[in-house]
Design a protein around this motif. Structure first.
Motif, PDB file in Angstrom:
ATOM      1  N   ALA A  19       0.829  -1.209   0.000  1.00 21.82           N
ATOM      2  CA  ALA A  19       0.000   0.000   0.000  1.00 21.82           C
ATOM      3  C   ALA A  19       0.862   1.257   0.000  1.00 21.82           C
ATOM      4  O   ALA A  19       0.568   2.222  -0.722  1.00 21.82           O
ATOM      5  CB  ALA A  19      -0.924  -0.018   1.216  1.00 21.82           C
ATOM      6  N   ASN A  20       1.931   1.271   0.777  1.00 22.28           N
ATOM      7  CA  ASN A  20       2.800   2.454   0.822  1.00 22.28           C
ATOM      8  C   ASN A  20       3.462   2.703  -0.525  1.00 22.28           C
ATOM      9  O   ASN A  20       3.584   3.852  -0.974  1.00 22.28           O
ATOM     10  CB  ASN A  20       3.858   2.275   1.906  1.00 22.28           C
ATOM     11  CG  ASN A  20       3.263   2.280   3.297  1.00 22.28           C
ATOM     12  OD1 ASN A  20       2.136   2.748   3.498  1.00 22.28           O
ATOM     13  ND2 ASN A  20       3.995   1.749   4.271  1.00 22.28           N
ATOM     14  N   ILE A  21       3.922   1.618  -1.166  1.00 16.39           N
ATOM     15  CA  ILE A  21       4.584   1.785  -2.462  1.00 16.39           C
ATOM     16  C   ILE A  21       3.600   2.290  -3.516  1.00 16.39           C
ATOM     17  O   ILE A  21       3.902   3.189  -4.307  1.00 16.39           O
ATOM     18  CB  ILE A  21       5.226   0.463  -2.894  1.00 16.39           C
ATOM     19  CG1 ILE A  21       6.353   0.079  -1.930  1.00 16.39           C
ATOM     20  CG2 ILE A  21       5.771   0.552  -4.322  1.00 16.39           C
ATOM     21  CD1 ILE A  21       6.947  -1.279  -2.203  1.00 16.39           C
ATOM     22  N   LEU A  22       2.399   1.727  -3.524  1.00 17.88           N
ATOM     23  CA  LEU A  22       1.399   2.167  -4.516  1.00 17.88           C
ATOM     24  C   LEU A  22       0.943   3.592  -4.254  1.00 17.88           C
ATOM     25  O   LEU A  22       0.584   4.324  -5.186  1.00 17.88           O
ATOM     26  CB  LEU A  22       0.213   1.216  -4.496  1.00 17.88           C
ATOM     27  CG  LEU A  22       0.471  -0.196  -5.016  1.00 17.88           C
ATOM     28  CD1 LEU A  22      -0.781  -1.040  -4.900  1.00 17.88           C
ATOM     29  CD2 LEU A  22       0.951  -0.166  -6.462  1.00 17.88           C
ATOM     30  N   ALA A  23       0.944   4.004  -2.978  1.00 20.06           N
ATOM     31  CA  ALA A  23       0.553   5.380  -2.667  1.00 20.06           C
ATOM     32  C   ALA A  23       1.581   6.380  -3.198  1.00 20.06           C
ATOM     33  O   ALA A  23       1.222   7.455  -3.674  1.00 20.06           O
ATOM     34  CB  ALA A  23       0.389   5.542  -1.153  1.00 20.06           C
ATOM     35  N   ASP A  24       2.875   6.017  -3.115  1.00 18.37           N
ATOM     36  CA  ASP A  24       3.922   6.911  -3.620  1.00 18.37           C
ATOM     37  C   ASP A  24       4.131   6.777  -5.119  1.00 18.37           C
ATOM     38  O   ASP A  24       4.558   7.729  -5.776  1.00 18.37           O
ATOM     39  CB  ASP A  24       5.240   6.620  -2.894  1.00 18.37           C
ATOM     40  CG  ASP A  24       5.169   6.943  -1.410  1.00 18.37           C
ATOM     41  OD1 ASP A  24       4.315   7.773  -1.036  1.00 18.37           O
ATOM     42  OD2 ASP A  24       5.942   6.335  -0.634  1.00 18.37           O
ATOM     43  N   HIS A  25       3.846   5.587  -5.652  1.00 21.27           N
ATOM     44  CA  HIS A  25       4.062   5.326  -7.090  1.00 21.27           C
ATOM     45  C   HIS A  25       2.827   4.645  -7.659  1.00 21.27           C
ATOM     46  O   HIS A  25       2.839   3.440  -7.935  1.00 21.27           O
ATOM     47  CB  HIS A  25       5.309   4.456  -7.285  1.00 21.27           C
ATOM     48  CG  HIS A  25       6.550   5.050  -6.718  1.00 21.27           C
ATOM     49  ND1 HIS A  25       7.319   5.970  -7.392  1.00 21.27           N
ATOM     50  CD2 HIS A  25       7.158   4.849  -5.509  1.00 21.27           C
ATOM     51  CE1 HIS A  25       8.365   6.312  -6.635  1.00 21.27           C
ATOM     52  NE2 HIS A  25       8.279   5.651  -5.478  1.00 21.27           N
ATOM     53  N   PRO A  26       1.765   5.358  -7.849  1.00 22.10           N
ATOM     54  CA  PRO A  26       0.526   4.730  -8.356  1.00 22.10           C
ATOM     55  C   PRO A  26       0.660   4.207  -9.781  1.00 22.10           C
ATOM     56  O   PRO A  26      -0.171   3.438 -10.234  1.00 22.10           O
ATOM     57  CB  PRO A  26      -0.497   5.872  -8.264  1.00 22.10           C
ATOM     58  CG  PRO A  26       0.312   7.125  -8.283  1.00 22.10           C
ATOM     59  CD  PRO A  26       1.589   6.805  -7.574  1.00 22.10           C
ATOM     60  N   GLU A  27       1.710   4.643 -10.495  1.00 19.32           N
ATOM     61  CA  GLU A  27       1.859   4.126 -11.858  1.00 19.32           C
ATOM     62  C   GLU A  27       2.436   2.712 -11.885  1.00 19.32           C
ATOM     63  O   GLU A  27       2.449   2.065 -12.924  1.00 19.32           O
ATOM     64  CB  GLU A  27       2.782   5.054 -12.664  1.00 19.32           C
ATOM     65  CG  GLU A  27       4.276   4.939 -12.342  1.00 19.32           C
ATOM     66  CD  GLU A  27       4.638   5.719 -11.073  1.00 19.32           C
ATOM     67  OE1 GLU A  27       5.817   5.714 -10.712  1.00 19.32           O
ATOM     68  OE2 GLU A  27       3.723   6.338 -10.464  1.00 19.32           O
ATOM     69  N   ALA A  28       2.912   2.218 -10.706  1.00 21.37           N
ATOM     70  CA  ALA A  28       3.507   0.884 -10.652  1.00 21.37           C
ATOM     71  C   ALA A  28       2.435  -0.192 -10.755  1.00 21.37           C
ATOM     72  O   ALA A  28       1.280   0.013 -10.378  1.00 21.37           O
ATOM     73  CB  ALA A  28       4.304   0.707  -9.356  1.00 21.37           C
ATOM     74  N   ASN A  29       2.837  -1.356 -11.260  1.00 18.46           N
ATOM     75  CA  ASN A  29       1.931  -2.500 -11.370  1.00 18.46           C
ATOM     76  C   ASN A  29       1.784  -3.154  -9.996  1.00 18.46           C
ATOM     77  O   ASN A  29       2.774  -3.570  -9.381  1.00 18.46           O
ATOM     78  CB  ASN A  29       2.486  -3.507 -12.382  1.00 18.46           C
ATOM     79  CG  ASN A  29       1.546  -4.669 -12.606  1.00 18.46           C
ATOM     80  OD1 ASN A  29       1.495  -5.576 -11.789  1.00 18.46           O
ATOM     81  ND2 ASN A  29       0.816  -4.631 -13.708  1.00 18.46           N
ATOM     82  N   ALA A  30       0.541  -3.231  -9.515  1.00 19.82           N
ATOM     83  CA  ALA A  30       0.316  -3.754  -8.161  1.00 19.82           C
ATOM     84  C   ALA A  30       0.752  -5.208  -8.034  1.00 19.82           C
ATOM     85  O   ALA A  30       1.265  -5.619  -6.990  1.00 19.82           O
ATOM     86  CB  ALA A  30      -1.154  -3.613  -7.780  1.00 19.82           C
ATOM     87  N   GLY A  31       0.540  -6.009  -9.071  1.00 23.69           N
ATOM     88  CA  GLY A  31       0.956  -7.405  -9.010  1.00 23.69           C
ATOM     89  C   GLY A  31       2.466  -7.543  -8.891  1.00 23.69           C
ATOM     90  O   GLY A  31       2.975  -8.347  -8.110  1.00 23.69           O
ATOM     91  N   SER A  32       3.201  -6.702  -9.665  1.00 25.42           N
ATOM     92  CA  SER A  32       4.662  -6.748  -9.582  1.00 25.42           C
ATOM     93  C   SER A  32       5.158  -6.254  -8.229  1.00 25.42           C
ATOM     94  O   SER A  32       6.117  -6.781  -7.670  1.00 25.42           O
ATOM     95  CB  SER A  32       5.267  -5.890 -10.700  1.00 25.42           C
ATOM     96  OG  SER A  32       4.872  -6.367 -11.971  1.00 25.42           O
ATOM     97  N   VAL A  33       4.475  -5.235  -7.707  1.00 23.84           N
ATOM     98  CA  VAL A  33       4.858  -4.726  -6.390  1.00 23.84           C
ATOM     99  C   VAL A  33       4.657  -5.795  -5.316  1.00 23.84           C
ATOM    100  O   VAL A  33       5.505  -6.019  -4.448  1.00 23.84           O
ATOM    101  CB  VAL A  33       4.055  -3.463  -6.046  1.00 23.84           C
ATOM    102  CG1 VAL A  33       4.308  -3.045  -4.591  1.00 23.84           C
ATOM    103  CG2 VAL A  33       4.431  -2.331  -6.987  1.00 23.84           C
ATOM    104  N   GLY A  34       3.511  -6.471  -5.360  1.00 14.08           N
ATOM    105  CA  GLY A  34       3.253  -7.527  -4.375  1.00 14.08           C
ATOM    106  C   GLY A  34       4.279  -8.645  -4.457  1.00 14.08           C
ATOM    107  O   GLY A  34       4.767  -9.130  -3.437  1.00 14.08           O
ATOM    108  N   ALA A  35       4.635  -9.054  -5.691  1.00 16.07           N
ATOM    109  CA  ALA A  35       5.626 -10.114  -5.842  1.00 16.07           C
ATOM    110  C   ALA A  35       6.991  -9.668  -5.332  1.00 16.07           C
ATOM    111  O   ALA A  35       7.717 -10.433  -4.696  1.00 16.07           O
ATOM    112  CB  ALA A  35       5.718 -10.529  -7.307  1.00 16.07           C
ATOM    113  N   ALA A  36       7.360  -8.388  -5.601  1.00 17.92           N
ATOM    114  CA  ALA A  36       8.656  -7.895  -5.135  1.00 17.92           C
ATOM    115  C   ALA A  36       8.720  -7.822  -3.617  1.00 17.92           C
ATOM    116  O   ALA A  36       9.732  -8.164  -3.006  1.00 17.92           O
ATOM    117  CB  ALA A  36       8.914  -6.505  -5.734  1.00 17.92           C
TER     118      ALA A  36
END
Length: 317
Positions: free
Chosen positions: A288-305
């Motif tokens: 959630a923190n990463i998507l809040a700062d970088h909403p253009e990122a892919n949520a699936g890739s963020v979760g896997a990372a």
């Protein structure tokens, strides 16, 4: 000193003509006489003694198997009779393997004597009341197996206390290396299984779960709920696909940005994940923190990372 002349050998050789061209032909090569090593009569005598004792042991084993099998009324009893001699043979092998360690030789040698007494008792029982048959039959097994005691006494290698301590230290270091190798193999198998399970779970998610938050104005609360859904296992996604699609749709309610993002504009997801797992306790919060700062990122890739970096950190966090 004895000499031996090796047999001639035919070899392919390359001949060079005067003009520089070459061709191959076959020539017979004669070898000079070479010295022959003298016979090692110590080894020859040991092998002869072992061969003689093996022959006598085969006779004794056949006799004891027939006697004990008949005592057990034949049939399956003959198979049961082989337990006595096979157990004794196993003790003999263990005693030979422990020829450099007197402490380890003690148990197989004592067990071998006990099995010999039991076998002789069974053979004597089968031969009774004919005491001559019983006595000779039991002594046949005893003579053959006692001869092995002489063979093993010749094979045993007695070491001084200093040499025994040195050997124990070397064996300890070798055992440590073997133990480490076993643990490493088990760890590699577990890591491989975990990686295969992770890829299987990620592949089982519906396509709608690959959320792309394309607007910086997306509600952080909605991103938090979507991240929690992405951080969960694939079981919930398979059981409630419609509900998940509704949650994802609400999290991505704003229209997507139509301009493509270049590679240089993409954030380093791995570095962001490492920063977040150092300050957050759960994967969903980190996503959630990463998507809040970088909403253009892919949520699936963020979760896997995030999950990958959390596994790398292990128990240190």
């Amino acid at each position: 000193m004895k000499l031996r002349t090796p047999a001639p050998d035919r070899q392919r050789v390359t001949i060079t003509r005067p003009d520089g061209s070459t061709f191959e032909t076959t020539r017979t090569v004669e070898f000079a006489p070479e010295p022959v090593a003298p016979r090692d009569w110590d080894v020859i005598s040991t092998r002869a003694a072992v061969a003689f004792v093996l022959a006598l042991t085969a006779v004794a084993v056949a006799w004891s198997t027939w006697s004990i099998g008949s005592l057990l009324h034949g049939g399956i009893g003959y198979l049961a009779a082989t337990v006595f001699d096979l157990s004794w043979a196993t003790c003999l092998i263990l005693e030979w393997k422990a020829r450099f360690d007197a402490d380890k030789r003690t148990f197989p040698r004592a067990l071998g004597w006990a099995l010999l007494v039991v076998t002789m008792g069974a053979i004597f029982w089968h031969g009774a009341p004919d005491w001559r048959l019983a006595t000779v039959g039991a002594m046949t097994s005893a003579i053959a197996k006692v001869l092995w005691l002489g063979i093993m006494s010749h094979i045993d290698r007695e070491l001084s206390q200093e040499d025994r301590d040195d050997l124990a230290d070397r064996l300890s270091k070798a055992h440590v290396r073997q133990a480490v190798a076993v643990v490493e193999r088990q760890t590699l198998r577990v890591d491989s299984h975990t990686d295969a399970l992770r890829r299987s779970l990620e592949a089982s998610r519906p396509a709608a779960l690959e959320l792309t938050a394309n607007s910086r104005d997306t509600d952080p609360a909605e991103i938090q709920r979507a991240a929690e859904l992405l951080a969960s296992t694939g079981e919930h996604a398979r059981e409630h696909p419609d509900h998940d699609r509704e949650v994802i749709a609400s999290a991505a309610s704003t229209p997507p940005v139509t301009s493509p993002i270049t590679d240089r504009e993409q954030p380093n997801i791995s570095e962001l994940a490492r920063e977040q797992i150092a300050i957050t306790a759960s994967n969903s919060e980190a996503v959630a923190n990463i998507l809040a700062d970088h909403p253009e990122a892919n949520a699936g890739s963020v979760g896997a990372a995030v999950r990958r970096e959390r596994r790398k950190a292990g128990p240190y966090l």
